[in-house]
Design a protein around this motif. Structure first.
Motif, PDB file in Angstrom:
ATOM      1  N   SER A  69      -4.291 -21.380  26.635  1.00 39.08           N
ATOM      2  CA  SER A  69      -4.548 -22.584  25.834  1.00 39.08           C
ATOM      3  C   SER A  69      -4.720 -22.266  24.356  1.00 39.08           C
ATOM      4  O   SER A  69      -4.363 -23.072  23.497  1.00 39.08           O
ATOM      5  CB  SER A  69      -5.779 -23.327  26.360  1.00 39.08           C
ATOM      6  N   ARG A  70      -5.260 -21.101  24.030  1.00 38.23           N
ATOM      7  CA  ARG A  70      -5.417 -20.744  22.619  1.00 38.23           C
ATOM      8  C   ARG A  70      -4.058 -20.494  21.980  1.00 38.23           C
ATOM      9  O   ARG A  70      -3.815 -20.901  20.841  1.00 38.23           O
ATOM     10  CB  ARG A  70      -6.313 -19.510  22.479  1.00 38.23           C
ATOM     11  N   LEU A  71      -3.158 -19.837  22.703  1.00 31.99           N
ATOM     12  CA  LEU A  71      -1.806 -19.648  22.192  1.00 31.99           C
ATOM     13  C   LEU A  71      -1.121 -20.997  22.002  1.00 31.99           C
ATOM     14  O   LEU A  71      -0.431 -21.218  21.000  1.00 31.99           O
ATOM     15  CB  LEU A  71      -0.994 -18.772  23.144  1.00 31.99           C
ATOM     16  N   ALA A  72      -1.322 -21.902  22.953  1.00 33.53           N
ATOM     17  CA  ALA A  72      -0.735 -23.237  22.834  1.00 33.53           C
ATOM     18  C   ALA A  72      -1.254 -23.944  21.589  1.00 33.53           C
ATOM     19  O   ALA A  72      -0.490 -24.598  20.864  1.00 33.53           O
ATOM     20  CB  ALA A  72      -1.038 -24.060  24.082  1.00 33.53           C
ATOM     21  N   ALA A  73      -2.555 -23.831  21.319  1.00 29.39           N
ATOM     22  CA  ALA A  73      -3.132 -24.456  20.128  1.00 29.39           C
ATOM     23  C   ALA A  73      -2.544 -23.854  18.862  1.00 29.39           C
ATOM     24  O   ALA A  73      -2.187 -24.576  17.913  1.00 29.39           O
ATOM     25  CB  ALA A  73      -4.650 -24.290  20.137  1.00 29.39           C
ATOM     26  N   ASP A  74      -2.429 -22.522  18.829  1.00 32.25           N
ATOM     27  CA  ASP A  74      -1.846 -21.865  17.658  1.00 32.25           C
ATOM     28  C   ASP A  74      -0.404 -22.321  17.428  1.00 32.25           C
ATOM     29  O   ASP A  74       0.019 -22.568  16.290  1.00 32.25           O
ATOM     30  CB  ASP A  74      -1.867 -20.348  17.835  1.00 32.25           C
ATOM     31  N   GLN A  75       0.349 -22.465  18.516  1.00 34.08           N
ATOM     32  CA  GLN A  75       1.740 -22.875  18.382  1.00 34.08           C
ATOM     33  C   GLN A  75       1.855 -24.342  17.974  1.00 34.08           C
ATOM     34  O   GLN A  75       2.737 -24.706  17.185  1.00 34.08           O
ATOM     35  CB  GLN A  75       2.482 -22.591  19.686  1.00 34.08           C
ATOM     36  N   PHE A  76       0.964 -25.179  18.481  1.00 39.28           N
ATOM     37  CA  PHE A  76       0.966 -26.588  18.067  1.00 39.28           C
ATOM     38  C   PHE A  76       0.725 -26.699  16.567  1.00 39.28           C
ATOM     39  O   PHE A  76       1.432 -27.431  15.863  1.00 39.28           O
ATOM     40  CB  PHE A  76      -0.108 -27.365  18.833  1.00 39.28           C
ATOM     41  N   ILE A  77      -0.262 -25.968  16.089  1.00 37.47           N
ATOM     42  CA  ILE A  77      -0.581 -26.016  14.663  1.00 37.47           C
ATOM     43  C   ILE A  77       0.590 -25.491  13.838  1.00 37.47           C
ATOM     44  O   ILE A  77       0.950 -26.070  12.806  1.00 37.47           O
ATOM     45  CB  ILE A  77      -1.866 -25.207  14.393  1.00 37.47           C
ATOM     46  N   ALA A  78       1.208 -24.408  14.306  1.00 34.43           N
ATOM     47  CA  ALA A  78       2.349 -23.843  13.575  1.00 34.43           C
ATOM     48  C   ALA A  78       3.518 -24.809  13.517  1.00 34.43           C
ATOM     49  O   ALA A  78       4.210 -24.914  12.496  1.00 34.43           O
ATOM     50  CB  ALA A  78       2.782 -22.531  14.231  1.00 34.43           C
ATOM     51  N   LEU A  79       3.740 -25.546  14.601  1.00 34.89           N
ATOM     52  CA  LEU A  79       4.885 -26.459  14.682  1.00 34.89           C
ATOM     53  C   LEU A  79       4.669 -27.755  13.904  1.00 34.89           C
ATOM     54  O   LEU A  79       5.635 -28.440  13.566  1.00 34.89           O
ATOM     55  CB  LEU A  79       5.172 -26.802  16.143  1.00 34.89           C
ATOM     56  N   THR A  80       3.419 -28.092  13.628  1.00 36.95           N
ATOM     57  CA  THR A  80       3.134 -29.365  12.953  1.00 36.95           C
ATOM     58  C   THR A  80       2.657 -29.110  11.526  1.00 36.95           C
ATOM     59  O   THR A  80       3.447 -29.158  10.586  1.00 36.95           O
ATOM     60  CB  THR A  80       2.106 -30.171  13.766  1.00 36.95           C
ATOM     61  N   PHE A  81       1.365 -28.794  11.347  1.00 35.45           N
ATOM     62  CA  PHE A  81       0.854 -28.563  10.000  1.00 35.45           C
ATOM     63  C   PHE A  81       1.508 -27.355   9.350  1.00 35.45           C
ATOM     64  O   PHE A  81       1.785 -27.363   8.146  1.00 35.45           O
ATOM     65  CB  PHE A  81      -0.663 -28.323  10.019  1.00 35.45           C
ATOM     66  N   GLY A  82       1.736 -26.309  10.161  1.00 37.62           N
ATOM     67  CA  GLY A  82       2.300 -25.087   9.606  1.00 37.62           C
ATOM     68  C   GLY A  82       3.670 -25.292   8.998  1.00 37.62           C
ATOM     69  O   GLY A  82       3.966 -24.787   7.914  1.00 37.62           O
ATOM     70  N   VAL A  83       4.521 -26.037   9.686  1.00 35.10           N
ATOM     71  CA  VAL A  83       5.859 -26.317   9.157  1.00 35.10           C
ATOM     72  C   VAL A  83       5.765 -27.093   7.857  1.00 35.10           C
ATOM     73  O   VAL A  83       6.464 -26.805   6.877  1.00 35.10           O
ATOM     74  CB  VAL A  83       6.702 -27.083  10.200  1.00 35.10           C
ATOM     75  N   ALA A  84       4.889 -28.103   7.834  1.00 34.87           N
ATOM     76  CA  ALA A  84       4.734 -28.915   6.622  1.00 34.87           C
ATOM     77  C   ALA A  84       4.244 -28.056   5.455  1.00 34.87           C
ATOM     78  O   ALA A  84       4.747 -28.173   4.330  1.00 34.87           O
ATOM     79  CB  ALA A  84       3.775 -30.069   6.879  1.00 34.87           C
ATOM     80  N   LEU A  85       3.264 -27.193   5.720  1.00 37.04           N
ATOM     81  CA  LEU A  85       2.733 -26.338   4.662  1.00 37.04           C
ATOM     82  C   LEU A  85       3.793 -25.368   4.151  1.00 37.04           C
ATOM     83  O   LEU A  85       3.934 -25.160   2.952  1.00 37.04           O
ATOM     84  CB  LEU A  85       1.513 -25.578   5.169  1.00 37.04           C
ATOM     85  N   ASP A  86       4.565 -24.787   5.092  1.00 39.37           N
ATOM     86  CA  ASP A  86       5.591 -23.829   4.695  1.00 39.37           C
ATOM     87  C   ASP A  86       6.721 -24.494   3.918  1.00 39.37           C
ATOM     88  O   ASP A  86       7.204 -23.966   2.917  1.00 39.37           O
ATOM     89  CB  ASP A  86       6.176 -23.129   5.927  1.00 39.37           C
ATOM     90  N   ARG A  87       7.139 -25.666   4.375  1.00 35.15           N
ATOM     91  CA  ARG A  87       8.296 -26.305   3.768  1.00 35.15           C
ATOM     92  C   ARG A  87       7.943 -27.105   2.513  1.00 35.15           C
ATOM     93  O   ARG A  87       8.703 -27.100   1.532  1.00 35.15           O
ATOM     94  CB  ARG A  87       8.964 -27.228   4.788  1.00 35.15           C
ATOM     95  N   LEU A  88       6.786 -27.789   2.551  1.00 38.35           N
ATOM     96  CA  LEU A  88       6.441 -28.698   1.462  1.00 38.35           C
ATOM     97  C   LEU A  88       5.332 -28.167   0.561  1.00 38.35           C
ATOM     98  O   LEU A  88       5.101 -28.714  -0.508  1.00 38.35           O
ATOM     99  CB  LEU A  88       6.006 -30.059   2.037  1.00 38.35           C
ATOM    100  N   GLY A  89       4.628 -27.131   1.028  1.00 40.07           N
ATOM    101  CA  GLY A  89       3.503 -26.625   0.258  1.00 40.07           C
ATOM    102  C   GLY A  89       2.246 -27.430   0.460  1.00 40.07           C
ATOM    103  O   GLY A  89       1.210 -27.152  -0.145  1.00 40.07           O
ATOM    104  N   SER A  90       2.330 -28.465   1.300  1.00 43.65           N
ATOM    105  CA  SER A  90       1.191 -29.333   1.571  1.00 43.65           C
ATOM    106  C   SER A  90       1.429 -30.050   2.883  1.00 43.65           C
ATOM    107  O   SER A  90       2.574 -30.281   3.277  1.00 43.65           O
ATOM    108  CB  SER A  90       1.019 -30.367   0.445  1.00 43.65           C
ATOM    109  N   ALA A  91       0.332 -30.388   3.570  1.00 42.27           N
ATOM    110  CA  ALA A  91       0.457 -31.211   4.776  1.00 42.27           C
ATOM    111  C   ALA A  91      -0.261 -32.533   4.571  1.00 42.27           C
ATOM    112  O   ALA A  91      -0.665 -33.186   5.524  1.00 42.27           O
ATOM    113  CB  ALA A  91      -0.112 -30.473   5.990  1.00 42.27           C
ATOM    114  N   ASN A  92      -0.415 -32.921   3.314  1.00 42.39           N
ATOM    115  CA  ASN A  92      -1.128 -34.151   2.987  1.00 42.39           C
ATOM    116  C   ASN A  92      -0.202 -35.347   3.217  1.00 42.39           C
ATOM    117  O   ASN A  92       0.624 -35.693   2.379  1.00 42.39           O
ATOM    118  CB  ASN A  92      -1.603 -34.109   1.535  1.00 42.39           C
ATOM    119  N   ALA A  93      -0.355 -35.970   4.376  1.00 45.71           N
ATOM    120  CA  ALA A  93       0.531 -37.074   4.744  1.00 45.71           C
ATOM    121  C   ALA A  93       0.301 -38.313   3.897  1.00 45.71           C
ATOM    122  O   ALA A  93       1.160 -39.195   3.831  1.00 45.71           O
ATOM    123  CB  ALA A  93       0.341 -37.414   6.219  1.00 45.71           C
TER     124      ALA A  93
END
Length: 214
Positions: free
Chosen positions: A166-190
């Motif tokens: 479950s911890r790996l799942a949580a890490d991957q969820f964060i990477a796929l959602t907020f992480g992608v936004a932070l990497d691509r846009l520099g921010s996850a401020n919706a």
């Protein structure tokens, strides 16, 4: 310049009101003037307490900085847990997961990643790293991931997700959602960037393709 180790003396618990006043004053001064230029005298004056009270409660200025960072982190963790309760706790059917996870992720992106608290933590950790125990210090850093992992484990027990780790799942969820936004846009401020939501939606879909039961 080497940093001084935080004090190990026994500190007073004191009153919650005085502690909050000192933390608030220190936070304002550290952000406005920087750690090095903010004196304990100035913190005491702004908090309307004596200099001795600041030392009795926190020991030294570095411990006070760490307490400020921790307090901001605790506030964000409270936001994560509140958002989990509001958006995911009541989910009981597999077909509710898509919308619920998108709602959760968007709430985090607005209520936490778009908050003044988050901006404060990022700025303090970035600008005052030399005065913290280690680079990127935040004693609460793993707690949001752990809270999400607990929820995913509950979904696993209910048969909604297949989550061996479950911890790996949580890490991957964060990477796929907020992480992608932070990497691509520099921010996850919706709130400020409409491009965040499509990235979050696609991230949730990708996550569920990997972890949905059945």
């Amino acid at each position: 310049m080497p940093t001084t180790k935080p004090t190990t003396k026994t500190l007073r618990e004191g009153s919650a009101r005085k502690r909050a006043a000192i933390l608030s004053a220190a936070r304002e001064l550290f952000l406005a003037d920087g750690f090095d230029r903010s004196s304990v005298d100035a913190v005491a004056a702004r908090a309307e307490v004596s200099k001795r009270t600041v030392y009795d409660y926190f020991g030294d200025k570095q411990t006070l900085l760490r307490a400020v960072v921790d307090a901001v982190g605790e506030s964000m963790i409270a936001t994560v847990r509140r958002t989990l309760d509001d958006t995911l706790t009541g989910v009981a059917e597999a077909d509710e997961l898509d919308d619920a996870l998108v709602t959760f992720a968007m709430r985090i992106a607005t209520d936490m990643l778009g908050s003044a608290e988050y901006a404060t933590l990022q700025r303090l950790v970035r600008t005052e790293s030399g005065n913290l125990p280690h680079r990127g210090y935040n004693s609460m850093a793993n707690t949001p991931d752990e809270a999400l992992a607990e929820q995913f484990a509950a979904f696993g027990e209910a048969g909604l997700l297949d989550v061996p780790d479950s911890r790996l799942a949580a890490d991957q969820f964060i990477a796929l959602t907020f992480g992608v936004a932070l990497d691509r846009l520099g921010s996850a401020n919706a709130v400020e960037d409409a491009r965040v939501r499509p990235l979050v939606v696609e991230g949730v879909r990708t996550f569920l393709r990997a972890y949905r039961s059945g």
